[in-house]
Design a protein around this motif. Structure first.
Motif, PDB file in Angstrom:
ATOM      1  N   TRP A 154       0.832  -1.201   0.000  1.00  0.00           N
ATOM      2  CA  TRP A 154       0.000   0.000   0.000  1.00  0.00           C
ATOM      3  C   TRP A 154       0.869   1.254   0.000  1.00  0.00           C
ATOM      4  CZ3 TRP A 154      -4.831  -1.034  -1.060  1.00  0.00           C
ATOM      5  CH2 TRP A 154      -5.358  -2.275  -0.695  1.00  0.00           C
ATOM      6  N   GLU A 155       1.976   1.196  -0.655  1.00  0.00           N
ATOM      7  CA  GLU A 155       2.960   2.274  -0.664  1.00  0.00           C
ATOM      8  C   GLU A 155       2.351   3.647  -0.956  1.00  0.00           C
ATOM      9  OE1 GLU A 155       6.706   3.849  -0.218  1.00  0.00           O
ATOM     10  OE2 GLU A 155       6.313   1.728  -0.081  1.00  0.00           O
ATOM     11  N   ASP A 156       1.563   3.757  -2.001  1.00  0.00           N
ATOM     12  CA  ASP A 156       1.068   5.068  -2.426  1.00  0.00           C
ATOM     13  C   ASP A 156      -0.112   5.563  -1.596  1.00  0.00           C
ATOM     14  OD1 ASP A 156       2.944   5.099  -4.424  1.00  0.00           O
ATOM     15  OD2 ASP A 156       1.601   4.239  -5.921  1.00  0.00           O
ATOM     16  N   PHE A 157      -0.754   4.664  -0.867  1.00  0.00           N
ATOM     17  CA  PHE A 157      -1.985   5.015  -0.184  1.00  0.00           C
ATOM     18  C   PHE A 157      -1.774   6.034   0.928  1.00  0.00           C
ATOM     19  CE2 PHE A 157      -5.737   3.821   2.527  1.00  0.00           C
ATOM     20  CZ  PHE A 157      -6.673   4.297   1.639  1.00  0.00           C
ATOM     21  N   SER A 158      -0.596   6.078   1.480  1.00  0.00           N
ATOM     22  CA  SER A 158      -0.382   6.988   2.611  1.00  0.00           C
ATOM     23  C   SER A 158       0.724   7.992   2.348  1.00  0.00           C
ATOM     24  CB  SER A 158      -0.079   6.184   3.873  1.00  0.00           C
ATOM     25  OG  SER A 158       1.080   5.431   3.678  1.00  0.00           O
ATOM     26  N   SER A 159       0.789   8.470   1.132  1.00  0.00           N
ATOM     27  CA  SER A 159       1.881   9.365   0.762  1.00  0.00           C
ATOM     28  C   SER A 159       1.774  10.737   1.415  1.00  0.00           C
ATOM     29  CB  SER A 159       1.936   9.509  -0.766  1.00  0.00           C
ATOM     30  OG  SER A 159       0.685   9.976  -1.239  1.00  0.00           O
ATOM     31  N   ASN A 160       0.599  11.134   1.921  1.00  0.00           N
ATOM     32  CA  ASN A 160       0.453  12.462   2.528  1.00  0.00           C
ATOM     33  C   ASN A 160       1.126  12.576   3.891  1.00  0.00           C
ATOM     34  OD1 ASN A 160      -1.193  13.537   0.466  1.00  0.00           O
ATOM     35  ND2 ASN A 160      -2.895  12.358   1.261  1.00  0.00           N
ATOM     36  N   PHE A 161       1.209  11.465   4.612  1.00  0.00           N
ATOM     37  CA  PHE A 161       1.785  11.477   5.953  1.00  0.00           C
ATOM     38  C   PHE A 161       2.779  10.338   6.071  1.00  0.00           C
ATOM     39  CE2 PHE A 161      -2.154  13.715   6.308  1.00  0.00           C
ATOM     40  CZ  PHE A 161      -1.855  14.759   7.160  1.00  0.00           C
ATOM     41  N   LYS A 162       3.922  10.655   6.653  1.00  0.00           N
ATOM     42  CA  LYS A 162       4.946   9.627   6.832  1.00  0.00           C
ATOM     43  C   LYS A 162       4.425   8.556   7.775  1.00  0.00           C
ATOM     44  CE  LYS A 162       9.615   9.040   8.094  1.00  0.00           C
ATOM     45  NZ  LYS A 162      10.863   9.134   8.274  1.00  0.00           N
ATOM     46  N   ARG A 163       4.641   7.304   7.417  1.00  0.00           N
ATOM     47  CA  ARG A 163       4.187   6.206   8.260  1.00  0.00           C
ATOM     48  C   ARG A 163       5.225   5.098   8.260  1.00  0.00           C
ATOM     49  NH1 ARG A 163       2.543   1.643   5.503  1.00  0.00           N
ATOM     50  NH2 ARG A 163       2.354   1.944   3.283  1.00  0.00           N
ATOM     51  N   THR A 164       5.172   4.273   9.298  1.00  0.00           N
ATOM     52  CA  THR A 164       6.024   3.094   9.376  1.00  0.00           C
ATOM     53  C   THR A 164       5.465   2.043   8.442  1.00  0.00           C
ATOM     54  OG1 THR A 164       6.574   3.582  11.669  1.00  0.00           O
ATOM     55  CG2 THR A 164       6.920   1.318  10.937  1.00  0.00           C
ATOM     56  N   LYS A 165       6.333   1.457   7.637  1.00  0.00           N
ATOM     57  CA  LYS A 165       5.892   0.419   6.704  1.00  0.00           C
ATOM     58  C   LYS A 165       6.258  -0.955   7.256  1.00  0.00           C
ATOM     59  CE  LYS A 165       6.562   3.671   3.056  1.00  0.00           C
ATOM     60  NZ  LYS A 165       7.692   4.417   2.611  1.00  0.00           N
ATOM     61  N   ARG A 166       5.403  -1.930   6.936  1.00  0.00           N
ATOM     62  CA  ARG A 166       5.636  -3.290   7.401  1.00  0.00           C
ATOM     63  C   ARG A 166       5.613  -4.229   6.212  1.00  0.00           C
ATOM     64  NH1 ARG A 166       0.758  -4.843   9.905  1.00  0.00           N
ATOM     65  NH2 ARG A 166       0.372  -6.159   8.127  1.00  0.00           N
ATOM     66  N   GLU A 167       6.542  -5.168   6.187  1.00  0.00           N
ATOM     67  CA  GLU A 167       6.508  -6.215   5.162  1.00  0.00           C
ATOM     68  C   GLU A 167       5.584  -7.297   5.676  1.00  0.00           C
ATOM     69  OE1 GLU A 167       6.103  -8.252   2.450  1.00  0.00           O
ATOM     70  OE2 GLU A 167       7.648  -6.829   1.811  1.00  0.00           O
ATOM     71  N   SER A 168       4.380  -7.358   5.108  1.00  0.00           N
ATOM     72  CA  SER A 168       3.321  -8.231   5.625  1.00  0.00           C
ATOM     73  C   SER A 168       3.653  -9.714   5.548  1.00  0.00           C
ATOM     74  CB  SER A 168       2.026  -7.995   4.849  1.00  0.00           C
ATOM     75  OG  SER A 168       1.683  -6.641   4.888  1.00  0.00           O
ATOM     76  N   LEU A 169       4.523 -10.104   4.633  1.00  0.00           N
ATOM     77  CA  LEU A 169       4.818 -11.524   4.444  1.00  0.00           C
ATOM     78  C   LEU A 169       5.966 -12.023   5.317  1.00  0.00           C
ATOM     79  CD1 LEU A 169       4.349 -11.723   0.578  1.00  0.00           C
ATOM     80  CD2 LEU A 169       2.705 -12.271   2.379  1.00  0.00           C
ATOM     81  N   LEU A 170       6.502 -11.143   6.140  1.00  0.00           N
ATOM     82  CA  LEU A 170       7.581 -11.534   7.052  1.00  0.00           C
ATOM     83  C   LEU A 170       7.170 -11.233   8.485  1.00  0.00           C
ATOM     84  CD1 LEU A 170      10.613 -10.151   5.015  1.00  0.00           C
ATOM     85  CD2 LEU A 170       9.991 -12.554   5.334  1.00  0.00           C
ATOM     86  N   PRO A 171       7.678 -11.997   9.460  1.00  0.00           N
ATOM     87  CA  PRO A 171       7.298 -11.746  10.853  1.00  0.00           C
ATOM     88  C   PRO A 171       7.802 -10.390  11.338  1.00  0.00           C
ATOM     89  CG  PRO A 171       8.986 -13.451  10.719  1.00  0.00           C
ATOM     90  CD  PRO A 171       8.604 -13.117   9.307  1.00  0.00           C
ATOM     91  N   LEU A 172       7.162  -9.888  12.374  1.00  0.00           N
ATOM     92  CA  LEU A 172       7.582  -8.599  12.940  1.00  0.00           C
ATOM     93  C   LEU A 172       9.019  -8.647  13.447  1.00  0.00           C
ATOM     94  CD1 LEU A 172       4.505  -7.204  14.867  1.00  0.00           C
ATOM     95  CD2 LEU A 172       5.799  -6.073  13.064  1.00  0.00           C
ATOM     96  N   GLN A 173       9.486  -9.849  13.856  1.00  0.00           N
ATOM     97  CA  GLN A 173      10.845  -9.966  14.384  1.00  0.00           C
ATOM     98  C   GLN A 173      11.909  -9.929  13.285  1.00  0.00           C
ATOM     99  OE1 GLN A 173       8.291 -11.925  15.190  1.00  0.00           O
ATOM    100  NE2 GLN A 173       7.957 -11.450  17.339  1.00  0.00           N
ATOM    101  N   HIS A 174      11.508 -10.000  12.021  1.00  0.00           N
ATOM    102  CA  HIS A 174      12.475  -9.948  10.920  1.00  0.00           C
ATOM    103  C   HIS A 174      13.101  -8.551  10.869  1.00  0.00           C
ATOM    104  CE1 HIS A 174      14.107  -9.976   6.836  1.00  0.00           C
ATOM    105  NE2 HIS A 174      13.998 -11.298   6.885  1.00  0.00           N
ATOM    106  N   ALA A 175      14.351  -8.480  10.457  1.00  0.00           N
ATOM    107  CA  ALA A 175      15.088  -7.212  10.431  1.00  0.00           C
ATOM    108  C   ALA A 175      14.386  -6.136   9.599  1.00  0.00           C
ATOM    109  CB  ALA A 175      16.501  -7.452   9.903  1.00  0.00           C
ATOM    110  N   VAL A 176      13.716  -6.536   8.515  1.00  0.00           N
ATOM    111  CA  VAL A 176      13.059  -5.552   7.650  1.00  0.00           C
ATOM    112  C   VAL A 176      11.886  -4.866   8.376  1.00  0.00           C
ATOM    113  CG1 VAL A 176      11.360  -7.064   6.524  1.00  0.00           C
ATOM    114  CG2 VAL A 176      12.343  -5.151   5.246  1.00  0.00           C
ATOM    115  N   ASN A 177      11.370  -5.526   9.424  1.00  0.00           N
ATOM    116  CA  ASN A 177      10.241  -4.975  10.174  1.00  0.00           C
ATOM    117  C   ASN A 177      10.651  -4.373  11.517  1.00  0.00           C
ATOM    118  OD1 ASN A 177       8.148  -5.418   8.337  1.00  0.00           O
ATOM    119  ND2 ASN A 177       7.991  -7.577   8.930  1.00  0.00           N
TER     120      ASN A 177
END
Length: 196
Positions: A154-177
């Motif tokens: 959903w990259e473009d959906f929240s372009s007006n305000f900076k937000r934390t992005k999450r890689e949905s296919l990886l666990p929260l404990q993964h480095a990318v998250n």
């Protein structure tokens, strides 16, 4: 918010959000918007509280054996909150848009608690209200933040305000998250949460 405002056909324009995309007051025509409400307008707060009480009364009459105890106070599904002068001042005072949304929901929570102390209000910490509130922000005990981190799809959906992005296919404990997990922990420091 749309379900609270859809009957406001004759309401003044100032009850609705001044959009950051065009500077105009926009009324929602459905749950996606395009508009929102003015969070700081005192009449908007009173009307929302009155409508919430109506919803509770209707549910108690219709579902006598098991009336709902949790009500969603969720923004319309867009990233265009009110940027009127009063809302901008409140955002600065409260630390961010999340603080302004919490202030609005806290008002409703205090209003409903007088008559219905068992009722909980769940608001969506989503899009412009996804960032954790500043430390010291008070969240009423009958309010439950619902964290709604959107994935990178959903990259473009929240372009007006900076937000934390999450890689949905990886666990929260993964480095990318790492940032997404940190955001969850900050929210958790305020109390109970629900997760979308």
């Amino acid at each position: 918010f749309y379900y609270y405002t859809k009957e406001w056909k004759n309401a003044p324009d100032e009850y609705f959000a001044r959009s950051p995309r065009n500077g105009k007051r926009e009324r929602a025509t459905g749950p996606s918007g395009p508009g929102h409400i003015c969070f700081t307008h005192p009449e908007v707060r009173k009307l929302f509280a009155a409508q919430l009480e109506k919803f509770i009364q209707q549910d108690m009459a219709e579902h006598k054996d098991a009336p709902p105890v949790c009500y969603a106070i969720s923004a319309n599904d867009n990233n265009y909150p009110c940027v009127c002068a009063n809302c901008k001042v409140a955002v600065k005072k409260l630390g961010n848009y999340t603080g302004l949304v919490i202030d609005f929901v806290n008002y409703l929570a205090r209003s409903v608690a007088k008559k219905y102390p068992h009722v909980k209000l769940k608001f969506s910490a989503y899009l412009f209200a996804q960032n954790p509130p500043v430390p010291g922000t008070k969240i009423e005990k009958n309010v439950i933040p619902g964290i709604a981190q959107m994935g990178m799809e959903w990259e473009d959906f929240s372009s007006n305000f900076k937000r934390t992005k999450r890689e949905s296919l990886l666990p929260l404990q993964h480095a990318v998250n790492k940032n997404a997990l940190s955001e969850f922990k900050k929210w958790a420091s305020f109390g109970k949460l629900s997760i979308w």
